[in-house]
Design a protein around this motif. Structure first.
Motif, PDB file in Angstrom:
ATOM      1  N   LEU A 300      36.172  41.314 -82.345  1.00  0.00           N
ATOM      2  CA  LEU A 300      36.273  42.739 -83.116  1.00  0.00           C
ATOM      3  C   LEU A 300      36.673  43.636 -82.330  1.00  0.00           C
ATOM      4  N   PRO A 301      37.760  44.536 -82.798  1.00  0.00           N
ATOM      5  CA  PRO A 301      38.228  45.611 -81.980  1.00  0.00           C
ATOM      6  C   PRO A 301      37.519  46.945 -81.760  1.00  0.00           C
ATOM      7  N   PHE A 302      36.229  46.847 -81.213  1.00  0.00           N
ATOM      8  CA  PHE A 302      35.619  48.036 -81.259  1.00  0.00           C
ATOM      9  C   PHE A 302      36.106  49.131 -80.512  1.00  0.00           C
ATOM     10  N   GLU A 303      36.724  48.974 -79.432  1.00  0.00           N
ATOM     11  CA  GLU A 303      37.027  49.885 -78.546  1.00  0.00           C
ATOM     12  C   GLU A 303      38.478  50.597 -79.151  1.00  0.00           C
ATOM     13  N   GLU A 304      39.101  49.853 -79.716  1.00  0.00           N
ATOM     14  CA  GLU A 304      40.382  50.162 -80.555  1.00  0.00           C
ATOM     15  C   GLU A 304      40.151  50.948 -81.585  1.00  0.00           C
ATOM     16  N   MET A 305      38.919  50.815 -82.315  1.00  0.00           N
ATOM     17  CA  MET A 305      38.443  51.313 -83.672  1.00  0.00           C
ATOM     18  C   MET A 305      38.027  52.808 -83.233  1.00  0.00           C
ATOM     19  N   GLY A 306      37.240  52.984 -81.827  1.00  0.00           N
ATOM     20  CA  GLY A 306      36.529  54.116 -81.533  1.00  0.00           C
ATOM     21  C   GLY A 306      37.999  55.118 -81.180  1.00  0.00           C
ATOM     22  N   ALA A 307      38.750  54.542 -80.421  1.00  0.00           N
ATOM     23  CA  ALA A 307      40.158  55.247 -80.292  1.00  0.00           C
ATOM     24  C   ALA A 307      40.823  55.951 -81.459  1.00  0.00           C
ATOM     25  N   ALA A 308      40.868  54.831 -82.220  1.00  0.00           N
ATOM     26  CA  ALA A 308      41.811  55.326 -83.594  1.00  0.00           C
ATOM     27  C   ALA A 308      41.015  56.275 -84.520  1.00  0.00           C
ATOM     28  N   GLY A 309      39.465  55.991 -84.294  1.00  0.00           N
ATOM     29  CA  GLY A 309      38.770  57.055 -85.178  1.00  0.00           C
ATOM     30  C   GLY A 309      39.115  58.503 -84.516  1.00  0.00           C
ATOM     31  N   VAL A 310      39.039  58.847 -83.200  1.00  0.00           N
ATOM     32  CA  VAL A 310      39.571  59.931 -82.638  1.00  0.00           C
ATOM     33  C   VAL A 310      40.888  60.540 -82.963  1.00  0.00           C
ATOM     34  N   ARG A 311      41.726  59.535 -82.859  1.00  0.00           N
ATOM     35  CA  ARG A 311      42.933  59.740 -83.146  1.00  0.00           C
ATOM     36  C   ARG A 311      43.286  60.338 -84.339  1.00  0.00           C
ATOM     37  N   LYS A 312      42.560  59.572 -85.476  1.00  0.00           N
ATOM     38  CA  LYS A 312      42.913  60.275 -87.053  1.00  0.00           C
ATOM     39  C   LYS A 312      41.937  61.558 -86.991  1.00  0.00           C
ATOM     40  N   LEU A 313      40.810  61.776 -86.351  1.00  0.00           N
ATOM     41  CA  LEU A 313      40.101  63.151 -86.384  1.00  0.00           C
ATOM     42  C   LEU A 313      41.103  64.204 -85.642  1.00  0.00           C
ATOM     43  N   THR A 314      41.801  63.725 -84.667  1.00  0.00           N
ATOM     44  CA  THR A 314      42.748  64.742 -84.096  1.00  0.00           C
ATOM     45  C   THR A 314      43.632  65.057 -85.169  1.00  0.00           C
ATOM     46  N   GLU A 315      44.262  64.185 -85.794  1.00  0.00           N
ATOM     47  CA  GLU A 315      45.337  64.432 -86.844  1.00  0.00           C
ATOM     48  C   GLU A 315      44.767  65.539 -88.145  1.00  0.00           C
ATOM     49  N   LEU A 316      43.381  65.259 -88.302  1.00  0.00           N
ATOM     50  CA  LEU A 316      43.062  66.068 -89.272  1.00  0.00           C
ATOM     51  C   LEU A 316      42.634  67.577 -88.982  1.00  0.00           C
ATOM     52  N   THR A 317      41.998  67.621 -87.608  1.00  0.00           N
ATOM     53  CA  THR A 317      41.840  68.763 -87.135  1.00  0.00           C
ATOM     54  C   THR A 317      43.100  69.863 -86.854  1.00  0.00           C
ATOM     55  N   ALA A 318      44.159  68.852 -86.889  1.00  0.00           N
ATOM     56  CA  ALA A 318      45.345  69.711 -86.420  1.00  0.00           C
ATOM     57  C   ALA A 318      46.193  70.131 -87.751  1.00  0.00           C
ATOM     58  N   GLY A 319      45.319  69.873 -88.719  1.00  0.00           N
ATOM     59  CA  GLY A 319      46.076  70.136 -90.128  1.00  0.00           C
ATOM     60  C   GLY A 319      46.612  69.273 -91.088  1.00  0.00           C
ATOM     61  N   SER A 320      46.403  67.966 -90.804  1.00  0.00           N
ATOM     62  CA  SER A 320      46.944  67.062 -91.527  1.00  0.00           C
ATOM     63  C   SER A 320      46.338  66.907 -92.968  1.00  0.00           C
ATOM     64  N   GLN A 321      47.063  66.865 -94.025  1.00  0.00           N
ATOM     65  CA  GLN A 321      46.656  66.975 -95.302  1.00  0.00           C
ATOM     66  C   GLN A 321      46.060  65.632 -95.785  1.00  0.00           C
ATOM     67  N   LYS A 322      46.534  64.667 -95.356  1.00  0.00           N
ATOM     68  CA  LYS A 322      45.956  63.516 -95.775  1.00  0.00           C
ATOM     69  C   LYS A 322      44.692  62.944 -95.493  1.00  0.00           C
ATOM     70  N   THR A 323      43.354  63.085 -96.218  1.00  0.00           N
ATOM     71  CA  THR A 323      42.121  62.925 -95.641  1.00  0.00           C
ATOM     72  C   THR A 323      41.629  61.681 -96.194  1.00  0.00           C
ATOM     73  N   SER A 324      42.197  60.873 -96.864  1.00  0.00           N
ATOM     74  CA  SER A 324      41.401  59.659 -97.378  1.00  0.00           C
ATOM     75  C   SER A 324      42.764  58.524 -96.988  1.00  0.00           C
ATOM     76  N   SER A 325      42.315  57.450 -96.003  1.00  0.00           N
ATOM     77  CA  SER A 325      43.095  56.537 -95.674  1.00  0.00           C
ATOM     78  C   SER A 325      42.219  55.293 -95.310  1.00  0.00           C
ATOM     79  N   HIS A 326      42.593  54.112 -95.105  1.00  0.00           N
ATOM     80  CA  HIS A 326      41.970  52.738 -94.843  1.00  0.00           C
ATOM     81  C   HIS A 326      42.751  52.288 -93.888  1.00  0.00           C
ATOM     82  N   LEU A 327      42.278  52.306 -92.512  1.00  0.00           N
ATOM     83  CA  LEU A 327      43.304  51.571 -91.679  1.00  0.00           C
ATOM     84  C   LEU A 327      42.309  50.141 -91.002  1.00  0.00           C
TER      85      LEU A 327
END
Length: 344
Positions: A300-327
């Protein structure tokens, strides 16, 4: 700010007196104002004096002024689970790369506590929050989590409103099937997790689809439902091995079930992998590495999921308008020593 010899917090005024410059000059230098021209000699005196006195900028004041704290929050009940360190490691590594800081709040799988944990993080002015679960599931997200950008890791929102990062369970099932097919196995059994949960459904679907593509059947009599424990793995393996036309290979729903299957196999005088092959799921290293022979399993890619969660959060806090997605992230095979060539 830190304290001086009298125990009082060091202020910009203290730095200004030591450096022999105005408080305004100190403010411009320490707040890295690029729109104000400050002589290099003055800048050097200010920085040297600040270091000498142990001055630290007030993070709360800077956050109020800039509306940016540089903080993300992680809410999870998995702090004591075998996989917690990997999610936290991945998230922390990514926040450091993004020059941010991660605050971690335990929730103990309690919805009320989760809401309180988020409230405490909001009081610290976090810019966004990650909610991480110990197993792949649908969750109800507390109302206060919607006040700031929020990303779900190893779980997904029942309402579908929030972005989620989950394991691609089907890819893991396919990887296990490919490994057994490559070793020549055609008589294969599957010991499942509790029926209906996302991990069970996805792993079985991927496994069965890959076998079907190779024209290898997986009849219902070769699928035994378990509950994720070693005991259920033992019972399921015993049922298949004691039945007619026993399989030459077993794909287990997780590593604990594989551990139980090992016991059933060895009780019957069979050797792994010479007479029967076994594959697990999770890559719980403390378990998979300690079994003899070492357990081939799907990670299970736990470390990769943690990093991807932060990456997505960084996009949202930077103003990304896409709030709903499933990776969905790939679940790779970890080869050890529990798969051998089928005896024909």
């Amino acid at each position: 700010m830190t304290g001086n010899s009298s125990g009082r917090a060091v202020t910009m005024a203290d730095v200004a007196r030591t450096a022999g410059v105005s408080r305004a000059a100190v403010s411009f230098v320490l707040n890295e104002r690029s729109d104000i021209s400050i002589p290099d000699t003055t800048r050097e005196r200010v920085l040297a004096s600040a270091a000498q006195l142990g001055y630290r900028r007030n993070a709360a004041a800077r956050a109020l002024a800039s509306q940016r704290s540089g903080l993300f929050g992680l809410v999870t009940e998995i702090v004591t689970s075998p996989f917690a360190a990997d999610i936290i490691t991945g998230a922390q590594r990514r926040t450091w790369e993004d020059e941010r800081f991660l605050l971690i709040a335990p929730s103990e799988d309690d919805e009320a506590m989760e809401s309180v944990a988020i409230e405490k993080l909001l009081e610290q002015r976090v810019e966004g929050v990650i909610i991480a679960a110990s197993w792949h599931q649908a969750i109800r997200v507390p109302e206060n989590a919607h006040q700031i950008p929020c990303v779900l890791v190893h779980c997904y929102d029942e309402s579908g409103q929030l972005p989620s990062i989950v394991p691609d369970e089907e890819s893991g099932g396919r990887a296990a099937a490919r490994e057994l097919l490559a070793a020549g196995h055609r008589e294969i059994g599957h010991l499942t997790l509790p029926l209906g949960i996302p991990a069970q459904v996805g792993r079985l679907r991927g496994f069965a689809d890959e076998l079907s593509a190779a024209s290898v059947p997986l009849p219902d009599r070769r699928i035994v439902a378990g509950d994720g424990t070693a005991e259920s793995g033992y019972r399921g393996a015993a049922e298949l091995l004691d039945g007619p036309n026993p399989p030459t290979a077993l794909f287990c729903g997780n590593d604990r079930m594989a551990m139980g299957a090992y016991d059933a196999v060895k009780e019957r005088g069979l050797r792994i992998p010479h007479e029967i092959s076994i594959i697990g799921f999770d890559d719980q290293q403390a378990l998979a590495d300690s079994l003899r022979p070492g357990l081939t399993t799907v990670a299970l890619p736990f470390e990769e999921m943690g990093a991807a969660g932060v990456r997505k959060l960084t996009e949202l806090t930077a103003g990304s308008q896409k709030t709903s997605s499933h990776l969905a992230l790939d679940c790779p095979l970890r080869q050890r020593s529990s798969v051998g060539f089928a005896l024909h």
